[in-house]
Design a protein around this motif. Sequence first.
Motif, PDB file in Angstrom:
ATOM      1  N   MET A   1       0.840  -1.095  -0.023  1.00  0.00           N
ATOM      2  CA  MET A   1      -0.091   0.119  -0.038  1.00  0.00           C
ATOM      3  C   MET A   1       0.917   1.401  -0.090  1.00  0.00           C
ATOM      4  SD  MET A   1      -2.586   1.311   3.033  1.00  0.00           S
ATOM      5  CE  MET A   1      -1.442   2.171   3.864  1.00  0.00           C
ATOM      6  N   PRO A   2       0.779   2.181  -0.919  1.00  0.00           N
ATOM      7  CA  PRO A   2       1.478   3.329  -0.843  1.00  0.00           C
ATOM      8  C   PRO A   2       0.866   4.227   0.182  1.00  0.00           C
ATOM      9  CG  PRO A   2      -0.482   3.712  -2.619  1.00  0.00           C
ATOM     10  CD  PRO A   2      -0.265   2.393  -2.103  1.00  0.00           C
ATOM     11  N   GLU A   3       1.872   5.252   0.603  1.00  0.00           N
ATOM     12  CA  GLU A   3       1.382   6.026   1.791  1.00  0.00           C
ATOM     13  C   GLU A   3       0.176   6.919   1.553  1.00  0.00           C
ATOM     14  OE1 GLU A   3       4.597   8.440   4.122  1.00  0.00           O
ATOM     15  OE2 GLU A   3       3.545  10.005   2.755  1.00  0.00           O
ATOM     16  N   ILE A   4      -0.662   7.070   2.592  1.00  0.00           N
ATOM     17  CA  ILE A   4      -1.826   7.738   2.409  1.00  0.00           C
ATOM     18  C   ILE A   4      -1.802   8.736   3.418  1.00  0.00           C
ATOM     19  CG2 ILE A   4      -3.234   6.236   3.637  1.00  0.00           C
ATOM     20  CD1 ILE A   4      -5.667   7.165   1.746  1.00  0.00           C
ATOM     21  N   THR A   5      -2.046  10.006   3.165  1.00  0.00           N
ATOM     22  CA  THR A   5      -1.943  11.191   4.338  1.00  0.00           C
ATOM     23  C   THR A   5      -3.172  11.803   4.662  1.00  0.00           C
ATOM     24  OG1 THR A   5      -1.467  12.758   2.607  1.00  0.00           O
ATOM     25  CG2 THR A   5       0.480  11.677   3.550  1.00  0.00           C
ATOM     26  N   LEU A   6      -3.236  12.006   5.940  1.00  0.00           N
ATOM     27  CA  LEU A   6      -4.367  12.778   6.465  1.00  0.00           C
ATOM     28  C   LEU A   6      -3.757  14.000   7.261  1.00  0.00           C
ATOM     29  CD1 LEU A   6      -7.449  12.880   7.802  1.00  0.00           C
ATOM     30  CD2 LEU A   6      -6.386  11.241   9.660  1.00  0.00           C
ATOM     31  N   ALA A   7      -4.781  15.106   6.792  1.00  0.00           N
ATOM     32  CA  ALA A   7      -4.413  16.531   7.427  1.00  0.00           C
ATOM     33  C   ALA A   7      -5.701  16.519   8.483  1.00  0.00           C
ATOM     34  CB  ALA A   7      -4.647  17.632   6.544  1.00  0.00           C
ATOM     35  N   TRP A 257      -1.671  21.903  12.689  1.00  0.00           N
ATOM     36  CA  TRP A 257      -2.466  20.904  12.254  1.00  0.00           C
ATOM     37  C   TRP A 257      -1.547  19.720  12.063  1.00  0.00           C
ATOM     38  CZ3 TRP A 257      -1.288  18.696   7.322  1.00  0.00           C
ATOM     39  CH2 TRP A 257      -0.289  19.145   6.736  1.00  0.00           C
ATOM     40  N   HIS A 258      -2.188  18.635  12.038  1.00  0.00           N
ATOM     41  CA  HIS A 258      -1.243  17.428  12.194  1.00  0.00           C
ATOM     42  C   HIS A 258      -1.294  16.601  10.849  1.00  0.00           C
ATOM     43  CE1 HIS A 258      -2.150  16.479  16.503  1.00  0.00           C
ATOM     44  NE2 HIS A 258      -0.940  16.922  16.343  1.00  0.00           N
ATOM     45  N   ARG A 259      -0.119  16.482  10.253  1.00  0.00           N
ATOM     46  CA  ARG A 259       0.045  15.667   9.007  1.00  0.00           C
ATOM     47  C   ARG A 259       0.059  14.248   9.542  1.00  0.00           C
ATOM     48  NH1 ARG A 259       4.001  13.252   5.857  1.00  0.00           N
ATOM     49  NH2 ARG A 259       3.337  13.374   3.656  1.00  0.00           N
ATOM     50  N   ILE A 260      -0.777  13.476   8.995  1.00  0.00           N
ATOM     51  CA  ILE A 260      -0.688  11.981   9.585  1.00  0.00           C
ATOM     52  C   ILE A 260      -0.430  11.242   8.217  1.00  0.00           C
ATOM     53  CG2 ILE A 260      -1.842  10.073  11.032  1.00  0.00           C
ATOM     54  CD1 ILE A 260      -3.694  12.465  12.291  1.00  0.00           C
ATOM     55  N   ALA A 261       0.657  10.446   8.155  1.00  0.00           N
ATOM     56  CA  ALA A 261       1.098   9.529   6.922  1.00  0.00           C
ATOM     57  C   ALA A 261       1.001   8.180   7.430  1.00  0.00           C
ATOM     58  CB  ALA A 261       2.541   9.853   6.623  1.00  0.00           C
ATOM     59  N   VAL A 262       0.080   7.407   6.972  1.00  0.00           N
ATOM     60  CA  VAL A 262      -0.370   5.955   7.327  1.00  0.00           C
ATOM     61  C   VAL A 262       0.122   5.145   5.950  1.00  0.00           C
ATOM     62  CG1 VAL A 262      -2.023   4.363   7.584  1.00  0.00           C
ATOM     63  CG2 VAL A 262      -2.494   6.855   8.411  1.00  0.00           C
ATOM     64  N   THR A 263       0.945   4.000   6.556  1.00  0.00           N
ATOM     65  CA  THR A 263       1.370   3.176   5.680  1.00  0.00           C
ATOM     66  C   THR A 263       1.053   1.601   6.146  1.00  0.00           C
ATOM     67  OG1 THR A 263       3.838   3.184   6.534  1.00  0.00           O
ATOM     68  CG2 THR A 263       3.145   4.344   4.649  1.00  0.00           C
ATOM     69  N   ALA A 264       1.141   0.631   5.287  1.00  0.00           N
ATOM     70  CA  ALA A 264       0.618  -0.744   5.614  1.00  0.00           C
ATOM     71  C   ALA A 264       2.255  -1.260   6.151  1.00  0.00           C
ATOM     72  CB  ALA A 264       0.027  -1.519   4.638  1.00  0.00           C
ATOM     73  N   THR A 265       1.946  -2.238   7.069  1.00  0.00           N
ATOM     74  CA  THR A 265       3.051  -3.112   7.518  1.00  0.00           C
ATOM     75  C   THR A 265       2.599  -4.602   7.211  1.00  0.00           C
ATOM     76  OG1 THR A 265       2.313  -3.293   9.843  1.00  0.00           O
ATOM     77  CG2 THR A 265       3.846  -1.289   9.285  1.00  0.00           C
ATOM     78  N   THR A 266       3.382  -5.601   7.651  1.00  0.00           N
ATOM     79  CA  THR A 266       3.112  -6.927   7.466  1.00  0.00           C
ATOM     80  C   THR A 266       2.106  -7.466   8.655  1.00  0.00           C
ATOM     81  OG1 THR A 266       4.937  -7.500   9.011  1.00  0.00           O
ATOM     82  CG2 THR A 266       5.613  -7.547   6.704  1.00  0.00           C
TER      83      THR A 266
END
Length: 302
Positions: A1-7, A257-266
């Motif tokens: 999964m590519p990184e997805i970011t939430l502000a 503001w928060h920049r939250i970067a979510v990536t998948a792990t195993t």
Amino acid sequence: MPEITLAHLSDLHLPHDRLRIPARALLNKRMTSQISWRCKRRFLHVRAVADAVAADIRAMAPDVVALTGDLTNLGLPAECRQAAEWLHTRLPGPICAIPGNHDMLVRESWSETLGQWAPWMAADADGFPYLRHIGPLALIGVNSARPMAWFSAAGRIGARQAARLADILHEAGRQGRFRVVMIHHPPITGLVSHRKSLLDAGLFAAAIARTGAEMVLHGHAHISCMSTLPGPEGLVPVLGIASASMHARRQERAAAWHRIAVTATTRGYRAEIHRRIVTSGHVVRELPCWSIETERAARVRF
């Protein structure tokens, strides 16, 4: 999964001094909020600061923006219209928003006030909590704003919302999604005084304890902070963010503001949390980031 970011931002409190306000609109609880605005709050909440936050968010190009309430000061139809225009012109989409206590100071026509935010929120008052899927993210918007007695800024979610929240969290967890719950009032005891608190925080905490979540976002306290709530498999991070328009010297109170970067792990997900604050001269500075890792019971393809 590519990184997805939430502000994540909150508590815009967009200035309303240039709006035409009928005198009869202040013959209720709005009167005390207007007095507070004129005497103090208009010097603290600055439109240029909110615009600096928005410009920084646009530059970072997040995949989704979460806004946890208090876009207005009095919840007037003209203020809601102004806020809708600000969202449309200042922030990148998609946007997920919820009301704050200032947006629902008194009972008012939904279509004339919060209904103007329908593109970014639930369609009506009975539509909470609502759910939006952005890639692997499940964003759940809970409404804790209720018209309260004079001098009260407290909130409630009610038993119906709490039950619906638990159902949504359970299904999103079964799908293996990164579940983000948005609520205006802090669901944590002690962050604000009783008159500003979530009066039925126990209902919210019980839903989280039973079904879990990967993250809870809130505003209202006008302070950037991190707390936790018990979940079924460990602690759930609860992130608060300062007012996006606040002119303040203290770092935890400064507009941010928060920049939250979510990536998948195993085994689940990793979230890196970057807090970006507005300093003197409306310059944005990033603080050292921190990260959390969560496990998921199921996996889904996107």
